[in-house]
Motif scaffolding. Structure first.
Motif, PDB file in Angstrom:
ATOM      1  N   LYS A 210       0.845  -1.213   0.000  1.00 23.20           N
ATOM      2  CA  LYS A 210       0.000   0.000   0.000  1.00 23.20           C
ATOM      3  C   LYS A 210       0.865   1.242   0.000  1.00 23.20           C
ATOM      4  O   LYS A 210       0.706   2.134  -0.820  1.00 23.20           O
ATOM      5  CB  LYS A 210      -0.912  -0.004   1.227  1.00 23.20           C
ATOM      6  CG  LYS A 210      -2.077  -0.935   1.051  1.00 23.20           C
ATOM      7  CD  LYS A 210      -3.350  -0.451   1.747  1.00 23.20           C
ATOM      8  CE  LYS A 210      -4.474  -1.420   1.433  1.00 23.20           C
ATOM      9  NZ  LYS A 210      -4.322  -2.701   2.159  1.00 23.20           N
ATOM     10  N   GLU A 211       1.806   1.243   0.949  1.00 19.21           N
ATOM     11  CA  GLU A 211       2.726   2.371   1.093  1.00 19.21           C
ATOM     12  C   GLU A 211       3.501   2.631  -0.210  1.00 19.21           C
ATOM     13  O   GLU A 211       3.780   3.759  -0.573  1.00 19.21           O
ATOM     14  CB  GLU A 211       3.682   1.918   2.188  1.00 19.21           C
ATOM     15  CG  GLU A 211       4.520   2.902   2.870  1.00 19.21           C
ATOM     16  CD  GLU A 211       5.365   2.104   3.895  1.00 19.21           C
ATOM     17  OE1 GLU A 211       4.811   1.320   4.707  1.00 19.21           O
ATOM     18  OE2 GLU A 211       6.605   2.262   3.852  1.00 19.21           O
ATOM     19  N   ARG A 212       3.805   1.565  -0.912  1.00 19.25           N
ATOM     20  CA  ARG A 212       4.604   1.695  -2.134  1.00 19.25           C
ATOM     21  C   ARG A 212       3.741   1.897  -3.375  1.00 19.25           C
ATOM     22  O   ARG A 212       4.253   2.003  -4.491  1.00 19.25           O
ATOM     23  CB  ARG A 212       5.458   0.433  -2.327  1.00 19.25           C
ATOM     24  CG  ARG A 212       6.580   0.350  -1.316  1.00 19.25           C
ATOM     25  CD  ARG A 212       7.281  -0.991  -1.331  1.00 19.25           C
ATOM     26  NE  ARG A 212       8.567  -0.893  -0.660  1.00 19.25           N
ATOM     27  CZ  ARG A 212       9.170  -1.899  -0.050  1.00 19.25           C
ATOM     28  NH1 ARG A 212       8.588  -3.082  -0.003  1.00 19.25           N
ATOM     29  NH2 ARG A 212      10.340  -1.719   0.524  1.00 19.25           N
ATOM     30  N   GLY A 213       2.412   1.870  -3.178  1.00 16.06           N
ATOM     31  CA  GLY A 213       1.505   2.054  -4.315  1.00 16.06           C
ATOM     32  C   GLY A 213       1.560   0.897  -5.297  1.00 16.06           C
ATOM     33  O   GLY A 213       1.386   1.064  -6.500  1.00 16.06           O
ATOM     34  N   LEU A 214       1.807  -0.315  -4.764  1.00 19.36           N
ATOM     35  CA  LEU A 214       1.938  -1.480  -5.642  1.00 19.36           C
ATOM     36  C   LEU A 214       0.891  -2.539  -5.321  1.00 19.36           C
ATOM     37  O   LEU A 214       0.328  -2.556  -4.226  1.00 19.36           O
ATOM     38  CB  LEU A 214       3.324  -2.106  -5.462  1.00 19.36           C
ATOM     39  CG  LEU A 214       4.512  -1.277  -5.935  1.00 19.36           C
ATOM     40  CD1 LEU A 214       5.812  -1.964  -5.553  1.00 19.36           C
ATOM     41  CD2 LEU A 214       4.451  -1.068  -7.450  1.00 19.36           C
ATOM     42  N   ALA A 215       0.650  -3.402  -6.287  1.00 18.53           N
ATOM     43  CA  ALA A 215      -0.289  -4.506  -6.072  1.00 18.53           C
ATOM     44  C   ALA A 215       0.301  -5.784  -6.649  1.00 18.53           C
ATOM     45  O   ALA A 215       1.057  -5.741  -7.623  1.00 18.53           O
ATOM     46  CB  ALA A 215      -1.610  -4.193  -6.761  1.00 18.53           C
ATOM     47  N   ILE A 216      -0.045  -6.907  -6.007  1.00 16.36           N
ATOM     48  CA  ILE A 216       0.286  -8.208  -6.587  1.00 16.36           C
ATOM     49  C   ILE A 216      -0.938  -8.658  -7.365  1.00 16.36           C
ATOM     50  O   ILE A 216      -2.009  -8.882  -6.782  1.00 16.36           O
ATOM     51  CB  ILE A 216       0.614  -9.248  -5.503  1.00 16.36           C
ATOM     52  CG1 ILE A 216       1.843  -8.814  -4.708  1.00 16.36           C
ATOM     53  CG2 ILE A 216       0.846 -10.619  -6.133  1.00 16.36           C
ATOM     54  CD1 ILE A 216       2.134  -9.722  -3.524  1.00 16.36           C
TER      55      ILE A 216
END
Ligand code: GLA
Length: 398
Positions: A210-216
């Motif tokens: 979330k903090e990194r603005g990423l999703a798997i």
């Protein structure tokens, strides 16, 4: 892919009440997605999986006799066997092969000296089967976690994972490694687990998605693996062959597994190996390096490097380990070219199933459209995408 409701553990509880009576124990265990480190676990190497928010739920109650009665909510079928007289259901038989996983875990518990009594269990799950997301490990670990609690067996989560692997190796007949059972038992929310498959040491590494603005994002190719068990076992045998040859070529008796061969040693003698064996060993040796470098990069916040290593892992699985299929190659290459994608690779044993993608959250919508459309046009098939959460491992509820 919408998350089916109710959750498997609730569906199992409901089914248990209806079919047998109120459950005494409820347990759940998740499937997994492996971020990097494929076909390294049974070579004593390193893996880096996360448990996912798809799971198998079990609701269970004791009996006073020696009968095991089962109901699968997923298949809407009953099954039963006697603790003192049961065997493996032969492949291709009409009866439920899911029942083999129950028989398998019961067999290893009995062999380990646990005096079980009969029980009744309802089981429900939402991990897609044959998709490389470890539905069978989730099944074994959920069942073992429930039995451990119901009969007060006192086994640790790690021991339950090892028992699950034994059930799969000895009873079901797949020579799998320890990764799937271990992550299903020990996964941690928002973390992936670096596992040393020799020492079984585990280190949870925060993903901070979330903090990194990423999703798997998981892309399911829709291809289900066929004769995977025999192909899987064949790869394992090739790795063992590589170990025997490398040990001799390098004159080093301490080599017990491909884990023990350094890239430098490998390069020095690689040309002496038969082509296939050389390629298999090259994958495993380089993949172990990628796991270690990938975890370092992640811990330093260098996600771009982590993504590149994922892409390289796919190439190596495709070209050297030869466990990919054209549909997975297509999905991976479409994803790797899409904007906002850091890395994409096939995940799990291969021969079908899914890719795992590390995607910027802001690019997810275009990622979905461009990749799914291009996949449809070029393969004539539908893929499905879902964004998964890194979840906790197995747990019980009274
Ligand atoms: C399957 C096996 C695991 C592992 C992977 C490949 O999921 O069950 O033990 O070998 O394939 O990385």
């Amino acid at each position: 892919m919408p998350h089916p409701k109710p959750r498997p553990i609730e569906a199992a509880q409901e089914a248990c009440r209806r079919e047998f009576g109120s459950p005494e124990i409820r347990a759940q265990a998740p499937g997994r997605v492996n971020l990097i480190g494929e076909h390294t676990d049974y070579n004593d190497g390193f893996v880096f999986p996360a448990a996912i928010d798809r799971e198998v739920g079990v609701a269970m109650r004791r009996r006073t006799d020696r009968l095991v009665r089962l109901y699968s909510e997923t298949y809407r079928r009953h099954d039963e066997f006697d603790l003192d007289a049961f065997a493996r259901i032969p492949p291709g038989s009409d009866a439920s092969t899911w029942g083999n996983y129950v028989r398998g875990v019961v067999r290893v518990l009995l062999d380990a000296g646990h005096p079980l009594l009969g029980f009744e269990a309802a089981i429900s799950g939402n991990v897609p089967e044959g998709a490389g997301l470890s539905s069978s490990a989730a099944f074994e670990v959920a069942m073992l976690t429930a039995l451990n609690a119901l009969f007060d067996l006192g086994r640790s989560a790690k021991e339950l994972a090892l028992l699950g692997q034994r059930a799969e190796n000895e009873f079901v007949g797949v020579a799998c490694g320890i990764m799937d059972q271990l992550i299903s038992a020990l996964g941690r929310r928002d973390h992936a687990l670096l596992i040393d498959c020799r020492s079984l040491e585990t280190r949870p590494v925060p993903l901070r998605l979330k903090e990194r603005g990423l999703a798997i994002a998981i892309l399911d190719s829709g291809m289900r693996r066929g004769l995977v068990d025999s192909k899987f076992n064949a790869r394992r045998a090739e790795c063992e062959d590589a170990v025997r040859r490398l040990k001799q070529l390098l004159g080093r008796d301490a080599i017990r597994a491909l884990r023990d061969v350094t890239p430098l040693e490998f390069n020095a003698v690689a040309r002496e190996l038969p082509d296939d064996i050389r390629a298999r060993a090259r994958h495993v040796i380089s993949e172990n390096e990628r796991v270690i470098r990938g975890v370092e990069a992640l811990e330093e916040g260098n996600l771009a490097v982590f993504g590149k290593l994922m892409n390289q892992s796919h190439q190596s699985l495709k070209n050297d380990f030869n466990v990919s299929i054209p549909q997975l190659d297509l999905l991976a290459s479409l994803a790797q070219k899409a904007p906002g994608v850091l890395g994409a690779r096939m995940t799990g044993a291969g021969f079908g199933g899914c890719t795992v993608n590390l995607v910027e959250v802001g690019s997810l919508a275009t990622f979905r459209d461009t990749v799914l459309n291009a996949y449809r046009e070029r393969s004539g098939r539908e893929a499905t995408l879902w964004v998964c959460e890194a979840a906790d491992g197995a747990s019980t509820l009274a």
